[in-house]
Write an enzyme that holds these catalytic residues in place. Structure first.
Site, mmCIF file in Angstrom:
data_model
loop_
_atom_site.group_PDB
_atom_site.id
_atom_site.type_symbol
_atom_site.label_atom_id
_atom_site.label_comp_id
_atom_site.label_asym_id
_atom_site.label_seq_id
_atom_site.Cartn_x
_atom_site.Cartn_y
_atom_site.Cartn_z
ATOM 1 N N HIS A 65 -10.813 -123.532 38.062
ATOM 2 C CA HIS A 65 -11.215 -123.517 36.658
ATOM 3 C C HIS A 65 -9.974 -123.358 35.777
ATOM 4 O O HIS A 65 -8.898 -122.991 36.262
ATOM 5 C CB HIS A 65 -12.152 -122.336 36.355
ATOM 6 C CG HIS A 65 -13.494 -122.429 37.001
ATOM 7 N ND1 HIS A 65 -14.659 -122.573 36.282
ATOM 8 C CD2 HIS A 65 -13.867 -122.370 38.301
ATOM 9 C CE1 HIS A 65 -15.688 -122.603 37.113
ATOM 10 N NE2 HIS A 65 -15.233 -122.483 38.343
ATOM 11 N N TYR A 122 -21.002 -114.320 34.882
ATOM 12 C CA TYR A 122 -20.735 -115.302 35.932
ATOM 13 C C TYR A 122 -22.095 -115.773 36.440
ATOM 14 O O TYR A 122 -22.754 -115.104 37.223
ATOM 15 C CB TYR A 122 -19.909 -114.679 37.062
ATOM 16 C CG TYR A 122 -19.658 -115.620 38.222
ATOM 17 C CD1 TYR A 122 -19.370 -116.960 38.011
ATOM 18 C CD2 TYR A 122 -19.718 -115.168 39.538
ATOM 19 C CE1 TYR A 122 -19.144 -117.831 39.064
ATOM 20 C CE2 TYR A 122 -19.483 -116.028 40.599
ATOM 21 C CZ TYR A 122 -19.197 -117.356 40.359
ATOM 22 O OH TYR A 122 -18.979 -118.217 41.402
ATOM 23 N N ASP A 132 -18.349 -118.191 32.950
ATOM 24 C CA ASP A 132 -18.723 -119.353 33.746
ATOM 25 C C ASP A 132 -20.229 -119.277 33.974
ATOM 26 O O ASP A 132 -20.700 -118.523 34.821
ATOM 27 C CB ASP A 132 -17.956 -119.323 35.073
ATOM 28 C CG ASP A 132 -18.420 -120.401 36.044
ATOM 29 O OD1 ASP A 132 -19.191 -121.276 35.638
ATOM 30 O OD2 ASP A 132 -18.004 -120.335 37.223
#
Length: 588
Positions: A332, A161, A202
Site C-alpha cells: 500500500h 482496518y 484501509d
C-alpha cells in the site's frame, strides 16, 4: 523539536497500511525516522502485525509522539499476530496540553467491551447505540484488532482496518457485513449526538469503478461497494470521501497493488485506503449552504506515491515471475489530508490507553518476595559455578602434596575416577549433594598420579609390590612405544608410494563421479525446460505456480505468463496465458 502544525491551526493526518510495522521500522532505520518522514500531526497505521506481548519500546515509543495500539485478541487459526492498528500523535507535551493532535480520550475497539491496558479483561460497558446486538457477537467482531478510536475534541477519529473477504468465502463475507453494520450503528449514534467523525484507514473496499483497474460492468453491484457509496453525501449519506471531493475525475489513483503479480509496474491496482468526514465544519456561526468541512478546512488530500515500492527509475527491475531485485516497502501507499483552521482544545493529559503506560514500556513494579527470589536464584548460580571449577586436577594436587598418606589411602575405585573426570561435571540439580558426597570420599581416599596407571584397584595388602611392578611396566611401555614408533616410520616410508597412487586413483574416481552427476542434472534441467510452455502473447517461458487455495484444485500445478499484471491494452503486460500442468493450453 520543531513546532507542530496544530499550533499554527494546520493539521496533517496520514493513513498507511504498513503491512508489518516491524518491517517498515527496519526499512527506515528507526520508528522515529519512519514517523518523521510523513511530517504529520496524526499518523494512523493499519496491519501492524504485532501481538500485545511484542509491543516493546523500540516499536511503540518515539520522542515527541504519543502512541495508541490495538492488537488482535482472537486465537482463531490464521488470525493470531494478524491485523492490528496504531495511532501516533505528534505533540509538544503529553500533559496539560491544549493541542488538538493529543487525544482527550482513547478507546480500543468500537464496541466498548475491550478494557484499556488489559489483555484478557473485558468491560461490561457497552457502547451507546449497540444495544440491539448480542454481547458475544460484538466481542467476536471486535477481537481482531481492527479499530482504534481517539477523541480530539473537534472530531472523533476512527483508525480502521476493514476485513478482507474473498467472493467465495461465505464466513468472512458475513464477518465483514457485521463489522461494518456495527460500525455504522456507532457512527449514527455519535452523529445524532452532534459529534463530528473522521474515518481513516484501509477499508478493503473500492467504492466505484473509477477506483479499480479492471472494473467490469457489474463491479459496482457488489454489496460492500453499494453500502459504502450510500454513506457518501453524493448518495444522500453523511460522509464526504475527501479524496474524491478534491479529485472527482482523477483516474488511475490507486493505493494498493497485488504483491504476487508485479502489478505495481503497470499501476494495476485499486483505491481502498480512504479518509472520510461526517459532520459540520468547525465554525460556530455558519450558513449551511456556504459552509462545509471540505470548503472550510481541507487544503489538500492526496496519495503519497513516493512510498510506492516500484518507481519509474526501477525500470531495469522487471517482473519475471518475481522481482529481479528486492523492493522494500508495503503493498500500500499512504494517503493524507491537510487541514486548516483547527483551533486548540481545553487542556488535558494523554489518555490511559497510551503505550507509555504499558507494562512492557513502563516496567513492572517488583514485590519484596520477587526481589528475594531473584537474589536466591543468583546465589544458586554462583554456587554452581564454584562447584563446576572443582575438578580432578585440584584433587590430584591435594593428594600429591600430602606426604603422610600411604599408597593405599591414595587409591580409589575406577568408578570414582570416572566420576572425577575432567570431561564430566555434575548436573545442576544435584550439584550440592554430589559435592558433599565427593568431598567425604576424597577425605578418606585421594588420588595420586600413579593410581591412574594402575590396572587393579585392589591394592590394600600389596602396595609396595604394586609400585615396583608399575615402575617396570612403565619402562617396558616406553621401550615398546619407541620400537613401535620406529617400525611405524619404516612402514610409512615403505608404503608412501603405494598410498600416493591409491590417493590419486581415489581422487580421479571422485572427479568422474562428480562429472557424471553434473551431466545427469543438466539433462534433467533440459528436460524440465523443454516441458515449460511458452506464453502465446510474448513467446516467452512461463512461470510455474501451485494452487494454494482450498478447493478441488488445491496443490495442482499450472503455468502462466511470467510478466507483470497490467491492463490488457498494454502489450508489455501479462498476456493472460494459462495452462494446467499436463493439460492443453488456453487463454484466460
Amino acid at each position: 523539536m520543531e513546532p507542530n502544525h496544530s499550533e499554527t491551526g494546520r493539521m496533517k493526518i496520514v493513513s498507511y497500511n504498513v503491512n508489518g510495522l516491524r518491517q517498515r521500522i527496519s526499512q527506515f532505520g528507526s520508528l522515529l525516522k519512519l514517523l518523521n518522514s510523513f511530517d504529520a500531526d496524526i499518523i494512523c497505521f493499519q496491519e501492524t502485525k504485532l501481538r500485545r506481548q511484542e509491543l516493546t519500546t523500540d516499536l511503540v515509543m518515539a520522542d515527541g509522539y504519543e502512541s495508541f495500539f490495538s492488537c488482535t485478541r482472537t486465537s482463531d487459526k490464521g488470525r493470531m499476530g494478524y491485523s492490528g492498528v496504531a495511532t501516533f500523535c505528534q505533540v509538544n507535551s503529553a500533559f496539560s496540553s491544549n493541542e488538538a493532535a493529543l487525544p482527550i480520550l482513547a478507546e480500543e475497539g468500537f464496541t466498548g467491551l475491550l478494557q484499556n491496558n488489559k489483555r484478557d479483561e473485558l468491560s461490561s460497558t457497552l457502547a451507546a447505540g449497540l444495544e440491539d446486538f448480542e454481547k458475544d457477537e460484538l466481542l467476536h467482531i471486535d477481537s481482531e484488532g481492527r479499530c482504534l478510536i481517539t477523541d480530539h475534541g473537534h472530531f472523533i477519529l476512527f483508525n480502521l482496518y476493514g476485513p478482507r473477504a474473498e467472493y467465495d468465502d461465505a464466513e468472512r463475507i458475513q464477518f465483514k457485513l457485521k463489522f461494518f453494520k456495527i460500525l455504522q450503528k456507532r457512527w449514527e449514534h455519535l452523529l445524532h449526538q452532534g459529534r463530528r467523525i473522521l474515518v481513516v484507514g484501509d477499508l478493503n473496499i473500492a467504492p466505484a469503478a473509477i477506483d479499480r483497474c479492471d472494473a467490469g460492468p457489474d463491479f459496482e453491484k457488489n454489496e460492500f461497494r453499494t453500502w459504502m457509496r450510500t454513506l457518501t453525501v453524493k448518495c444522500g449519506g453523511p460522509f464526504f470521501d475527501i479524496f474524491r471531493a478534491m479529485h472527482p475525475d482523477r483516474k488511475d489513483a490507486y493505493t494498493c497493488w497485488p504483491s504476487s503479480t508485479g502489478a505495481e509496474q503497470f499501476n494495476f491496482g485499486s483505491r481502498i485506503d480512504h479518509i472520510l468526514w461526517a459532520g459540520s465544519c468547525l465554525h460556530e456561526n455558519y450558513d449551511s449552504q456556504a459552509h462545509n468541512f471540505i470548503v472550510c478546512h481541507v487544503k489538500e488530500c492526496d496519495i503519497l506515491m513516493q512510498y510506492k515500492r516500484w518507481k519509474p527509475e526501477n525500470a531495469s527491475s522487471r517482473w519475471k515471475g518475481g522481482w529481479s531485485t528486492k523492493l522494500e516497502g508495503s503493498d500500500h501507499v499512504p494517503v493524507f489530508a491537510s487541514l486548516v483552521d483547527i483551533t486548540g482544545v481545553k487542556r488535558h493529559d494523554t489518555p490511559s490507553l497510551s503505550t507509555r503506560y504499558f507494562p512492557m514500556v513502563r516496567g513492572i513494579q517488583q514485590t519484596i518476595v520477587s526481589l528475594l527470589t531473584k537474589r536466591q536464584a543468583s546465589k544458586q548460580v554462583e554456587v554452581h559455578e564454584l562447584f563446576s571449577s572443582y575438578s580432578a586436577k585440584s584433587v590430584m594436587m591435594s593428594c600429591s602434596s600430602s606426604s603422610k598418606r600411604s599408597y593405599d589411602e591414595c587409591t580409589v575405585p575406577d568408578e570414582q575416577l570416572e566420576h572425577f573426570s575432567l570431561d564430566r561435571r555434575p548436573p545442576l540439580q544435584d550439584v550440592g549433594a554430589d559435592f558433599k558426597k565427593r568431598t567425604r570420599k576424597a577425605q578418606s581416599s585421594q588420588l595420586s598420579l600413579k593410581s591412574f596407571f594402575q590396572k587393579s584397584t585392589n591394592c590394600s595388602n600389596k602396595s609396595e609390590n604394586s609400585t615396583n611392578v608399575l615402575d617396570d611396566e612403565l619402562k617396558k611401555s616406553s621401550k615398546n612405544f619407541e620400537n613401535n614408533s620406529l617400525l611405524q616410520e619404516v612402514q610409512t616410508q615403505g608404503n608412501s608410494s603405494e598410498d600416493r597412487d591409491e590417493l590419486t586413483a581415489s581422487c580421479s574416481l571422485q572427479k568422474d563421479r562428480n562429472s557424471m552427476a553434473l551431466l545427469q542434472w543438466q539433462k534433467i534441467q533440459q528436460v524440465m525446460q523443454n516441458k515449460i510452455p511458452l506464453c502465446k502473447g510474448h513467446n516467452e517461458p512461463c512461470v510455474s505456480r501451485i494452487v494454494k487455495k482450498a478447493g478441488p484444485n488445491l496443490g495442482r500445478r499450472f503455468y502462466t505468463c511470467a510478466r507483470a499484471e497490467g491492463p490488457s491494452s498494454n502489450p508489455e503486460a501479462n498476456c493472460g496465458f494459462f495452462k494446467w500442468s499436463g493439460s492443453k493450453s488456453k487463454q484466460k
